[in-house]
Design a protein around this motif. Structure first.
Motif, mmCIF file in Angstrom:
data_model
loop_
_atom_site.group_PDB
_atom_site.id
_atom_site.type_symbol
_atom_site.label_atom_id
_atom_site.label_comp_id
_atom_site.label_asym_id
_atom_site.label_seq_id
_atom_site.Cartn_x
_atom_site.Cartn_y
_atom_site.Cartn_z
ATOM 1 N N GLY A 1 -9.031 16.473 11.955
ATOM 2 C CA GLY A 1 -10.090 15.466 12.088
ATOM 3 C C GLY A 1 -11.427 16.124 12.378
ATOM 4 O O GLY A 1 -11.663 16.639 13.468
ATOM 5 N N CYS A 2 -12.288 16.134 11.368
ATOM 6 C CA CYS A 2 -13.660 16.641 11.555
ATOM 7 C C CYS A 2 -14.590 15.484 11.217
ATOM 8 O O CYS A 2 -15.562 15.640 10.477
ATOM 9 N N ASP A 3 -14.237 14.303 11.734
ATOM 10 C CA ASP A 3 -14.945 13.102 11.300
ATOM 11 C C ASP A 3 -15.966 12.614 12.324
ATOM 12 O O ASP A 3 -16.211 11.408 12.447
ATOM 13 N N MET B 1 -11.677 18.652 15.622
ATOM 14 C CA MET B 1 -12.667 19.726 15.832
ATOM 15 C C MET B 1 -14.068 19.180 15.633
ATOM 16 O O MET B 1 -14.251 18.088 15.083
ATOM 17 N N GLY B 2 -15.060 19.966 16.029
ATOM 18 C CA GLY B 2 -16.456 19.550 15.874
ATOM 19 C C GLY B 2 -16.764 18.384 16.794
ATOM 20 O O GLY B 2 -16.131 18.208 17.843
ATOM 21 N N ASP B 3 -17.703 17.531 16.366
ATOM 22 C CA ASP B 3 -18.111 16.401 17.205
ATOM 23 C C ASP B 3 -16.951 15.457 17.510
ATOM 24 O O ASP B 3 -16.970 14.759 18.519
ATOM 25 N N GLY C 1 -16.266 15.332 5.642
ATOM 26 C CA GLY C 1 -16.876 16.440 4.876
ATOM 27 C C GLY C 1 -18.284 16.715 5.349
ATOM 28 O O GLY C 1 -19.173 17.011 4.554
ATOM 29 N N GLY C 2 -18.510 16.617 6.677
ATOM 30 C CA GLY C 2 -19.812 16.965 7.248
ATOM 31 C C GLY C 2 -19.894 18.470 7.455
ATOM 32 O O GLY C 2 -19.233 19.240 6.752
ATOM 33 N N LEU C 3 -20.676 18.886 8.442
ATOM 34 C CA LEU C 3 -20.921 20.322 8.618
ATOM 35 C C LEU C 3 -19.660 21.082 9.019
ATOM 36 O O LEU C 3 -19.411 22.183 8.528
ATOM 37 N N MET D 1 -15.982 9.951 3.925
ATOM 38 C CA MET D 1 -16.260 8.517 3.863
ATOM 39 C C MET D 1 -17.452 8.187 2.948
ATOM 40 O O MET D 1 -17.445 7.217 2.221
ATOM 41 N N ARG D 2 -18.474 9.085 2.991
ATOM 42 C CA ARG D 2 -19.697 8.807 2.211
ATOM 43 C C ARG D 2 -19.499 9.229 0.751
ATOM 44 O O ARG D 2 -18.602 10.018 0.442
ATOM 45 N N PRO D 3 -20.391 8.768 -0.140
ATOM 46 C CA PRO D 3 -20.372 9.331 -1.498
ATOM 47 C C PRO D 3 -20.814 10.800 -1.449
ATOM 48 O O PRO D 3 -21.286 11.263 -0.405
HETATM 49 P P1 FAD Z 1 -20.708 15.149 11.432
HETATM 50 O O1 FAD Z 1 -21.810 16.024 11.021
HETATM 51 O O2 FAD Z 1 -21.005 13.855 12.077
HETATM 52 O O3 FAD Z 1 -19.789 14.896 10.156
HETATM 53 C C1 FAD Z 1 -18.724 13.994 10.196
HETATM 54 C C2 FAD Z 1 -18.403 13.567 8.778
HETATM 55 O O4 FAD Z 1 -17.234 12.780 8.791
HETATM 56 C C3 FAD Z 1 -19.502 12.716 8.159
HETATM 57 O O5 FAD Z 1 -19.814 13.239 6.903
HETATM 58 C C4 FAD Z 1 -18.898 11.336 8.089
HETATM 59 O O6 FAD Z 1 -19.367 10.595 6.975
HETATM 60 C C5 FAD Z 1 -17.428 11.655 7.957
HETATM 61 N N1 FAD Z 1 -16.535 10.603 8.461
HETATM 62 C C6 FAD Z 1 -16.671 9.861 9.583
HETATM 63 N N2 FAD Z 1 -15.627 9.029 9.736
HETATM 64 C C7 FAD Z 1 -14.806 9.247 8.681
HETATM 65 C C8 FAD Z 1 -13.566 8.699 8.277
HETATM 66 N N3 FAD Z 1 -12.954 7.745 8.997
HETATM 67 N N4 FAD Z 1 -12.998 9.156 7.144
HETATM 68 C C9 FAD Z 1 -13.605 10.114 6.392
HETATM 69 N N5 FAD Z 1 -14.784 10.659 6.727
HETATM 70 C C10 FAD Z 1 -15.381 10.253 7.869
HETATM 71 N N6 FAD Z 1 -26.429 21.058 16.455
HETATM 72 C C11 FAD Z 1 -26.818 22.342 16.420
HETATM 73 O O7 FAD Z 1 -25.989 23.254 16.428
HETATM 74 N N7 FAD Z 1 -28.136 22.671 16.354
HETATM 75 C C12 FAD Z 1 -29.116 21.722 16.372
HETATM 76 O O8 FAD Z 1 -30.303 22.051 16.329
HETATM 77 C C13 FAD Z 1 -28.732 20.352 16.442
HETATM 78 N N8 FAD Z 1 -29.667 19.374 16.446
HETATM 79 C C14 FAD Z 1 -29.275 18.080 16.531
HETATM 80 C C15 FAD Z 1 -30.249 17.084 16.605
HETATM 81 C C16 FAD Z 1 -29.891 15.769 16.716
HETATM 82 C C17 FAD Z 1 -30.955 14.720 16.824
HETATM 83 C C18 FAD Z 1 -28.518 15.417 16.756
HETATM 84 C C19 FAD Z 1 -28.091 14.002 16.896
HETATM 85 C C20 FAD Z 1 -27.535 16.396 16.680
HETATM 86 C C21 FAD Z 1 -27.908 17.726 16.567
HETATM 87 N N9 FAD Z 1 -26.947 18.746 16.505
HETATM 88 C C22 FAD Z 1 -27.342 20.056 16.476
HETATM 89 C C23 FAD Z 1 -25.510 18.439 16.542
HETATM 90 C C24 FAD Z 1 -24.916 18.412 15.149
HETATM 91 O O9 FAD Z 1 -25.587 17.495 14.362
HETATM 92 C C25 FAD Z 1 -23.452 18.049 15.221
HETATM 93 O O10 FAD Z 1 -22.808 18.764 16.228
HETATM 94 C C26 FAD Z 1 -22.765 18.327 13.890
HETATM 95 O O11 FAD Z 1 -23.312 17.524 12.885
HETATM 96 C C27 FAD Z 1 -21.269 18.081 14.013
HETATM 97 O O12 FAD Z 1 -20.672 18.215 12.761
HETATM 98 P P2 FAD Z 1 -19.329 17.429 12.422
HETATM 99 O O13 FAD Z 1 -18.957 17.841 11.065
HETATM 100 O O14 FAD Z 1 -18.360 17.604 13.541
HETATM 101 O O15 FAD Z 1 -19.740 15.904 12.453
#
Ligand code: FAD
Length: 477
Positions: free
Chosen positions: A167-169, A305-307, A18-20, A41-43
């Motif tokens: 998977g957006c984890d 998707m995502g990271d 439930g990240g970005l 995973m987080r609260p």
């Molecule tokens: P995350 O934000 O990592 O979210 C993943 C979520 O999944 C988390 O909430 C986590 O708790 C949860 N999770 C993990 N494992 C599990 C599991 N097994 N079960 C359930 N939940 C789980 N991007 C930009 O576009 N612009 C910027 O300026 C920028 N600046 C950045 C600066 C820094 C220093 C860094 C490190 C990154 C930056 N980014 C930036 C990149 C951006 O932070 C990531 O691309 C973005 O957060 C990806 O989102 P996401 O939801 O894929 O992953």
């Protein structure tokens, strides 16, 4: 009739993370009328005082904004953002010089990560058939049956079945780890030698921003750099990117202050010596990883998707923007194939993989651009040339940064177009050099032929003829 009832039944989708990207994707899935379970995973971060994790603020640009717009969140987010029209380069001698990102009305926005995440979670909850499960960690999944196992805060394991698992984890994705067990899954990861640490520039004594607010401030020092993005509370989140070796070599408060006096002398009084010491020694530098993999899906059951699919170094400010754009691409494919996951998932991998790889590479390239190339004359000349040509041919000559940050041109096409621009410029440069050489030769030839007291007898005399005579002849003209 069984088939019919299955297709009429609401599709049941699990979004893991439930990240970005996960929170936004859950909005997209819920908007389509799917039954959505979001596992994080987080609260619930909305109930926490402090949220540990990555960067406090982020740069939001065109792709992320468009993804937010499609679920009606763009205005809510951008009204809490700060436009950044240019980079503000801080030279070692204290000189500051702005470098526009695009034309005057193009800007990226500094956004609070927590606020963005919270707004999206609150939005998901508004849909009728959505359940959010905080403190639930995905442990494993079966890509044939669609079964997934989650562990809750009590350590209990719960098994659920879904039509699709998304998977957006994040960069250390559990869903991706399951994919890696399958055959023919390509995976590549690279940690760069640099880590990052967040510091803070608070408002000044008059409670004003300590630096110009509408800029992304950069202190490029070739091997490392510091950047600062503005916050609504008039502070700046400052991030120091540096090789781990240097972080580790700063072992005492004296060394730290001396390092800042030598390398970031104008930033030191803004950071405050005491606060800097406190922040620097109370946390560790964090690593930066770049991840590429293929494919993004398994059968019609799971997709990342995502990271989770394409973590990248943060130097193009595109990680989140790209992840948010993933949601648009997936949503458009669901439209195109009438929610048929068996068709949508392979198409998604096919379309998105070259783009994600391209932006991972561009982010790596910008790693050197931000910390060192902005100091180079050649880079600045090229930037001016690009901007001039963009003004003359706005549809044909779009600078790379503009394509990536202010348009939704596919990332791999941005790279292709840039290669084309480089080719044109190299060829024009060679052509100009040849023309100048030819012009010069013709000038000498004419000087020899028509000069009063200079008879051209052999071609060699072009080269061996006295330069004095040539100069005299020129001066008569
Ligand atoms: P995350 O934000 O990592 O979210 C993943 C979520 O999944 C988390 O909430 C986590 O708790 C949860 N999770 C993990 N494992 C599990 C599991 N097994 N079960 C359930 N939940 C789980 N991007 C930009 O576009 N612009 C910027 O300026 C920028 N600046 C950045 C600066 C820094 C220093 C860094 C490190 C990154 C930056 N980014 C930036 C990149 C951006 O932070 C990531 O691309 C973005 O957060 C990806 O989102 P996401 O939801 O894929 O992953």
């Amino acid at each position: 009739p069984k088939r019919e009832s299955q297709s009429q039944r609401k599709k049941h989708v699990a979004v893991c993370g439930g990240g970005l990207v996960g929170a936004l994707n859950a909005c997209y899935m819920a908007k389509r009328g799917f039954k959505v379970d979001l596992y994080e995973m987080r609260p619930d971060i909305r109930t926490l005082e402090v949220v540990k994790g990555r960067s406090i603020n982020l740069a939001l640009s065109c792709r992320g904004r468009e993804a937010l717009r499609r679920v009606g969140l763009e205005d809510t987010i951008t009204k809490n953002g700060i436009p950044m029209h240019a980079r503000m380069i801080h030279d070692l001698n204290g000189k500051r010089r702005p470098l526009l990102y695009g034309n005057e009305d193009q800007y990226i926005m500094s956004i609070d990560r927590r606020l963005l995440n919270e707004v999206m979670l609150t939005e998901v909850e508004k849909f009728p058939d959505v359940n959010i499960h905080f403190s639930h960690k995905l442990v494993s999944c079966d890509f044939n049956s669609g079964e997934a196992i989650f562990e809750n805060e009590k350590g209990e394991c719960l098994t659920k079945q879904f039509d699709l698992i998304i998977g957006c984890d994040g960069a250390y994705s559990s869903v991706r780890k399951q994919l890696m067990k399958l055959s023919r899954f390509d995976y590549q990861q690279e940690y760069i030698p640099h880590g990052y640490m967040e510091l803070n520039i608070p408002p000044n004594k008059k409670n004003e921003s300590a630096m110009e607010i509408n800029y992304l401030h950069i202190w490029p020092r070739n091997d490392y750099m510091m950047i600062a993005l503005p916050n609504l509370d008039k502070s700046f989140t400052t991030t120091l990117f540096m090789p781990f070796e240097i972080f580790e070599s700063i072992t005492s408060e004296e060394k730290l202050i001396q390092f800042f006096k030598d390398e970031f002398p104008d930033a030191l009084p803004l950071l405050g010596e005491a606060e800097l010491k406190q922040s620097f020694f109370s946390c560790k530098a964090l690593p930066l990883v770049s991840i590429k993999c293929h494919p993004y899906h398994v059968n019609d059951k799971a997709v990342i998707m995502g990271d989770a699919a394409h973590a990248m170094v943060p130097f193009y400010g595109q990680g989140m923007n790209c992840g948010m754009e993933d949601c648009i691409v997936f949503d458009e494919l669901l439209d195109k194939y009438n929610n048929n996951f068996a068709k949508v998932l392979p198409a998604y991998t096919k379309i998105r993989n070259p783009d994600a790889k391209a932006i991972c590479d561009l982010a790596m390239y910008n790693y050197t651009e931000m910390r060192s190339k902005v100091n180079s004359r050649l880079f600045l000349v090229r930037k001016k040339l690009d901007n001039m040509l963009f003004k003359l041919f706005p549809n044909t000559w779009v600078p790379l940064y503009t394509m990536v940050s202010f348009t939704r041109i596919r990332y791999h096409e941005c790279v292709q177009r840039r290669e084309w621009q480089d080719k044109i410029l190299t060829r024009s440069l060679i052509l100009s050099a040849v023309c100048i050489l030819l012009g010069f030769t013709a000038l000498i030839y004419n000087a020899n032929k028509f000069g009063d007291h200079w008879n051209l007898e052999t071609p060699q005399s072009l080269l061996t003829g006295s330069f004095d005579k040539f100069q005299k002849w020129i001066s008569r003209w």
